[in-house]
Design a protein around this motif. Structure first.
Motif, PDB file in Angstrom:
ATOM      1  N   ASP A 105       0.811  -1.214   0.000  1.00 32.14           N
ATOM      2  CA  ASP A 105       0.000   0.000   0.000  1.00 32.14           C
ATOM      3  C   ASP A 105       0.845   1.265   0.000  1.00 32.14           C
ATOM      4  OD1 ASP A 105      -2.148  -1.677   0.112  1.00 32.14           O
ATOM      5  OD2 ASP A 105      -2.522  -1.390   2.252  1.00 32.14           O
ATOM      6  N   SER A 106       1.992   1.242   0.653  1.00 37.20           N
ATOM      7  CA  SER A 106       2.788   2.454   0.789  1.00 37.20           C
ATOM      8  C   SER A 106       3.393   2.898  -0.540  1.00 37.20           C
ATOM      9  CB  SER A 106       3.896   2.244   1.826  1.00 37.20           C
ATOM     10  OG  SER A 106       4.785   1.244   1.378  1.00 37.20           O
ATOM     11  N   VAL A 107       3.542   1.984  -1.476  1.00 36.56           N
ATOM     12  CA  VAL A 107       4.127   2.320  -2.765  1.00 36.56           C
ATOM     13  C   VAL A 107       3.138   3.109  -3.623  1.00 36.56           C
ATOM     14  CG1 VAL A 107       5.071   1.363  -4.899  1.00 36.56           C
ATOM     15  CG2 VAL A 107       5.621   0.304  -2.708  1.00 36.56           C
ATOM     16  N   HIS A 108       1.869   2.830  -3.461  1.00 38.15           N
ATOM     17  CA  HIS A 108       0.839   3.436  -4.299  1.00 38.15           C
ATOM     18  C   HIS A 108       0.004   4.391  -3.451  1.00 38.15           C
ATOM     19  CE1 HIS A 108       1.948   0.149  -6.916  1.00 38.15           C
ATOM     20  NE2 HIS A 108       1.669  -0.692  -5.953  1.00 38.15           N
ATOM     21  N   ASN A 109       0.352   5.645  -3.476  1.00 41.54           N
ATOM     22  CA  ASN A 109      -0.356   6.613  -2.650  1.00 41.54           C
ATOM     23  C   ASN A 109      -1.414   7.309  -3.495  1.00 41.54           C
ATOM     24  OD1 ASN A 109      -1.115   8.223  -0.582  1.00 41.54           O
ATOM     25  ND2 ASN A 109       0.684   9.540  -0.628  1.00 41.54           N
TER      26      ASN A 109
ATOM     27  N   ALA B  34     -10.731  -1.240  -2.442  1.00 40.89           N
ATOM     28  CA  ALA B  34      -9.595  -1.668  -1.623  1.00 40.89           C
ATOM     29  C   ALA B  34      -8.367  -0.855  -2.017  1.00 40.89           C
ATOM     30  CB  ALA B  34      -9.323  -3.156  -1.827  1.00 40.89           C
ATOM     31  N   THR B  35      -7.580  -0.473  -1.027  1.00 44.56           N
ATOM     32  CA  THR B  35      -6.420   0.383  -1.291  1.00 44.56           C
ATOM     33  C   THR B  35      -5.345  -0.313  -2.117  1.00 44.56           C
ATOM     34  OG1 THR B  35      -5.450  -0.257   0.822  1.00 44.56           O
ATOM     35  CG2 THR B  35      -6.753   1.770   0.782  1.00 44.56           C
ATOM     36  N   TRP B  36      -5.306  -1.639  -2.078  1.00 42.65           N
ATOM     37  CA  TRP B  36      -4.287  -2.401  -2.802  1.00 42.65           C
ATOM     38  C   TRP B  36      -4.709  -2.757  -4.232  1.00 42.65           C
ATOM     39  CZ3 TRP B  36      -6.787  -6.714  -4.217  1.00 42.65           C
ATOM     40  CH2 TRP B  36      -7.833  -7.156  -3.404  1.00 42.65           C
ATOM     41  N   CYS B  37      -5.935  -2.470  -4.578  1.00 45.75           N
ATOM     42  CA  CYS B  37      -6.512  -2.882  -5.866  1.00 45.75           C
ATOM     43  C   CYS B  37      -6.172  -1.873  -6.963  1.00 45.75           C
ATOM     44  CB  CYS B  37      -8.023  -3.017  -5.692  1.00 45.75           C
ATOM     45  SG  CYS B  37      -8.941  -3.215  -7.223  1.00 45.75           S
ATOM     46  N   GLY B  38      -5.445  -2.327  -7.978  1.00 45.56           N
ATOM     47  CA  GLY B  38      -5.050  -1.452  -9.085  1.00 45.56           C
ATOM     48  C   GLY B  38      -6.217  -0.761  -9.771  1.00 45.56           C
TER      49      GLY B  38
ATOM     50  N   LYS C  12      -7.664   1.997  -7.726  1.00 50.20           N
ATOM     51  CA  LYS C  12      -6.828   3.200  -7.732  1.00 50.20           C
ATOM     52  C   LYS C  12      -7.054   4.018  -8.999  1.00 50.20           C
ATOM     53  CE  LYS C  12      -3.245   0.878  -5.139  1.00 50.20           C
ATOM     54  NZ  LYS C  12      -1.893   0.351  -5.169  1.00 50.20           N
ATOM     55  N   ILE C  13      -7.273   3.320 -10.097  1.00 48.24           N
ATOM     56  CA  ILE C  13      -7.478   4.002 -11.375  1.00 48.24           C
ATOM     57  C   ILE C  13      -8.807   4.752 -11.390  1.00 48.24           C
ATOM     58  CG2 ILE C  13      -7.905   3.603 -13.839  1.00 48.24           C
ATOM     59  CD1 ILE C  13      -5.814   1.284 -13.593  1.00 48.24           C
ATOM     60  N   VAL C  14      -9.850   4.150 -10.830  1.00 46.52           N
ATOM     61  CA  VAL C  14     -11.180   4.759 -10.899  1.00 46.52           C
ATOM     62  C   VAL C  14     -11.428   5.764  -9.764  1.00 46.52           C
ATOM     63  CG1 VAL C  14     -12.581   3.108  -9.563  1.00 46.52           C
ATOM     64  CG2 VAL C  14     -13.540   4.183 -11.613  1.00 46.52           C
TER      65      VAL C  14
END
Length: 140
Positions: free
Chosen positions: A13-17, A54-58, A61-63
């Protein structure tokens, strides 16, 4: 236009803020806050757009920025964000099979559902809902 089914190994999670809530998106952290927001929406005659994410879901994150953008454009709707990991039991009660899953609720009842980060389809559903709601007269 994908969706996530489970957390993959090595997802950090920390990599993708990515900002998941903002604009007019209300972050739901408890069942009580969910109930409060649904009651508020019912009282105000608003339709709810709930994003189970979910915070880990690519794809989530996109949407997420698009969901925030929609919330800013359509203040006549109430936009909610539920983290499926933070509220796992609650999310399970909604039978979430993949993230993101969007539910559209009127008076607490489901009137629509969209699974996956499909921006055009999400836009289409939001527009359709707005078009189906009669304009309420202005209060004095």
């Amino acid at each position: 236009m994908g969706s996530c089914v489970s957390k993959g190994k090595g997802d950090d999670d920390s990599v993708h803020n990515v900002e998941f809530s903002g604009g007019n998106v209300h972050l739901i952290t408890t069942k009580e806050s969910w109930d409060d927001k649904l009651a508020e929406a019912d009282r105000d005659g608003k339709i709810v757009v709930a994003n189970f994410s979910a915070t880990w879901c690519g794809p989530c994150k996109i949407v997420a920025p698009f969901f925030i953008e929609l919330s800013e454009k359509h203040s006549s709707l109430m936009f909610l964000l539920v983290d499926v990991d933070e509220l796992s039991d609650f999310s399970s009660s909604w039978d979430i099979k993949a993230t993101p899953t969007f539910f559209f609720l009127k008076n607490g009842q489901q009137i629509g559902k969209l699974v996956g980060a499909n921006k055009p389809e999400l836009q289409k559903k939001v527009t359709s809902i707005i078009d189906s709601v009669p304009e309420s007269p202005q209060r004095p």
